[in-house]
Design an enzyme around this catalytic site. Structure first.
Site, PDB file in Angstrom:
ATOM      1  N   GLU A   4      11.956   1.929  14.327  1.00 20.20           N
ATOM      2  CA  GLU A   4      11.094   3.032  13.881  1.00 20.20           C
ATOM      3  C   GLU A   4       9.832   3.045  14.734  1.00 20.20           C
ATOM      4  OE1 GLU A   4       9.950   2.215   9.752  1.00 20.20           O
ATOM      5  OE2 GLU A   4       9.972   0.070  10.186  1.00 20.20           O
ATOM      6  N   ARG A  38      -7.973 -20.745  -2.266  1.00 25.49           N
ATOM      7  CA  ARG A  38      -6.892 -20.461  -1.331  1.00 25.49           C
ATOM      8  C   ARG A  38      -5.757 -21.443  -1.532  1.00 25.49           C
ATOM      9  NH1 ARG A  38      -5.241 -22.005   3.936  1.00 25.49           N
ATOM     10  NH2 ARG A  38      -4.257 -20.301   5.075  1.00 25.49           N
ATOM     11  N   LEU A  77      11.084   0.850   7.140  1.00 25.80           N
ATOM     12  CA  LEU A  77      10.479   1.348   5.910  1.00 25.80           C
ATOM     13  C   LEU A  77      11.246   2.594   5.468  1.00 25.80           C
ATOM     14  CD1 LEU A  77       8.036   0.843   3.993  1.00 25.80           C
ATOM     15  CD2 LEU A  77       7.024   2.845   5.094  1.00 25.80           C
ATOM     16  N   ARG A  95       8.169   4.117  -4.571  1.00 23.59           N
ATOM     17  CA  ARG A  95       8.242   3.085  -3.538  1.00 23.59           C
ATOM     18  C   ARG A  95       7.219   1.974  -3.800  1.00 23.59           C
ATOM     19  NH1 ARG A  95       7.594   4.896   2.520  1.00 23.59           N
ATOM     20  NH2 ARG A  95       5.474   5.207   1.782  1.00 23.59           N
ATOM     21  N   TYR A 121       0.826  -1.207   0.000  1.00 20.07           N
ATOM     22  CA  TYR A 121       0.000   0.000   0.000  1.00 20.07           C
ATOM     23  C   TYR A 121       0.854   1.249   0.000  1.00 20.07           C
ATOM     24  CZ  TYR A 121       0.830   0.867   5.013  1.00 20.07           C
ATOM     25  OH  TYR A 121       1.399   1.158   6.225  1.00 20.07           O
ATOM     26  N   LYS A 145       6.479  -2.229   1.760  1.00 21.61           N
ATOM     27  CA  LYS A 145       5.346  -1.629   2.482  1.00 21.61           C
ATOM     28  C   LYS A 145       4.117  -2.523   2.345  1.00 21.61           C
ATOM     29  CE  LYS A 145       3.159   2.922   3.068  1.00 21.61           C
ATOM     30  NZ  LYS A 145       3.275   3.025   4.524  1.00 21.61           N
TER      31      LYS A 145
HETATM   32  N1  PMP Z   1       7.742   3.441   8.982  1.00 21.67           N
HETATM   33  C1  PMP Z   1       6.606   2.729   9.002  1.00 21.67           C
HETATM   34  C2  PMP Z   1       6.597   1.397   9.662  1.00 21.67           C
HETATM   35  C3  PMP Z   1       5.433   3.243   8.410  1.00 21.67           C
HETATM   36  O1  PMP Z   1       4.295   2.515   8.420  1.00 21.67           O
HETATM   37  C4  PMP Z   1       5.474   4.536   7.817  1.00 21.67           C
HETATM   38  C5  PMP Z   1       4.250   5.146   7.208  1.00 21.67           C
HETATM   39  N2  PMP Z   1       3.564   4.330   6.358  1.00 21.67           N
HETATM   40  C6  PMP Z   1       6.682   5.236   7.823  1.00 21.67           C
HETATM   41  C7  PMP Z   1       7.801   4.657   8.410  1.00 21.67           C
HETATM   42  C8  PMP Z   1       6.794   6.600   7.202  1.00 21.67           C
HETATM   43  O2  PMP Z   1       6.804   6.519   5.793  1.00 21.67           O
HETATM   44  P1  PMP Z   1       6.272   7.727   4.892  1.00 21.67           P
HETATM   45  O3  PMP Z   1       7.080   8.926   5.278  1.00 21.67           O
HETATM   46  O4  PMP Z   1       6.563   7.286   3.517  1.00 21.67           O
HETATM   47  O5  PMP Z   1       4.825   7.878   5.207  1.00 21.67           O
END
Ligand code: PMP
Length: 287
Positions: free
Chosen positions: A183, A101, A207, A52, A33, A151
């Site tokens: 994070e 499935r 991410l 991305r 996503y 993601k």
């Molecule tokens: N880390 C994680 C685990 C996230 O889910 C997100 C947001 N989706 C981010 C970092 C930040 O990414 P972005 O700046 O692209 O929204």
């Protein structure tokens, strides 16, 4: 009022939109996503989010359902149809519905990926009052899988983390692995020491935030020092400031970590300045 959402080529009232029970996104979290923010009716960092998306799709060998021009057209159409001034566009691509499935991926070319987009109306998104007081965060162990750079829609643990934070009276959780912060549940984490911005380097452990990339670029352009390395909760608790970045929170100051207040407990000057610069520059470049 009912939203108009997009599902596989059709614009539908949200009540009429549907995806198969055999969709691998539903059964196996086999999907990726993106979330792009909208300010003043325009898309922030759209190119970064689509780049991305492509990277996530490639990593999972999911075919891109449509090209970037069409994705831009769909984003714009949804923003217009739903009269979004400030808000978010959520996009999800799954491997689709193979008709049953099965753990194995369907053979290439046999299953059309599912493409869903919808908007979320967030009036005043950039004037979030939380940015004036800052977030409190708690730390939790990072028990996610090893490809956090993709993601995917496997968001159960980040959701649990958000609930752990709420129950502890905090706003978010920072995840910790081998003694170092990876994070936040849905954002990248930073500390500031002696004017220097410190954030974990890119790797499959985190991410690769689109907001992170933009904020670090603006920081360097403004002659601020940036150090990409891991930091611990203890180091963060002794830092001058902390903050997080994401497409929906932009730059959000952090003022407390596991009950320890940073500095005087108010958002710090570096976080406040970066928030201003990010909002100004990205509004200027919005599509
Ligand atoms: N880390 C994680 C685990 C996230 O889910 C997100 C947001 N989706 C981010 C970092 C930040 O990414 P972005 O700046 O692209 O929204």
């Amino acid at each position: 009022m009912s939203r108009t959402v997009y599902v596989n080529g059709a614009y539908l009232a949200e009540e009429r939109a549907a995806v198969s029970v055999f969709d691998r996104g539903f059964l196996m979290a086999d999907g990726v996503y993106e979330v792009t923010s909208v300010l003043g009716g325009r898309l922030i960092d759209f190119g970064g989010h689509m780049a991305r998306l492509r990277r996530s799709l490639d990593a999972l060998e999911i075919e891109a359902p449509v090209d970037d021009d069409e994705l831009l057209a769909i984003h714009r159409e949804l923003v217009a149809r739903n009269a979004i001034e400030d808000g978010l566009v959520y996009l999800q691509v799954t491997r689709g519905n193979p008709g049953d499935r099965d753990f194995a991926y369907p053979a290439p070319g046999t299953t059309r990926p599912t493409l869903v987009l919808f908007t979320q109306d967030k009036p005043g998104l950039a004037d979030n009052p939380a940015a004036r007081t800052g977030w409190k965060v708690i730390s939790i162990p990072d028990i996610r899988w090893g490809r956090r750079d993709i993601k995917t829609v496997q968001l159960l643990y980040p959701s649990m983390g958000k609930m752990m934070a709420k129950r502890a009276g905090a706003d978010d959780a920072w995840m910790v692995e081998d003694g170092f912060v990876t994070e936040g549940t849905s954002n990248n984490a930073y500390i500031v020491r002696g004017g220097r911005i410190i954030t974990r380097q890119l790797s499959p452990d985190i991410l690769h935030g689109i907001t992170r990339a933009a904020v670090l670029r603006f920081a360097r352009e403004a002659q601020m020092e940036v150090e990409e390395r891991p930091f611990s909760i203890e180091e963060a608790q002794g830092a001058d400031e902390a903050f997080v970045t994401s497409a929906s929170a932009f730059v959000m100051p952090v003022v407390e970590i596991d009950g320890v207040r940073l500095g005087d407990g108010a958002p710090g000057p570096v976080a406040r300045r970066l928030r201003e610069i990010y909002l100004e520059e990205s509004r200027r470049a919005a599509l």
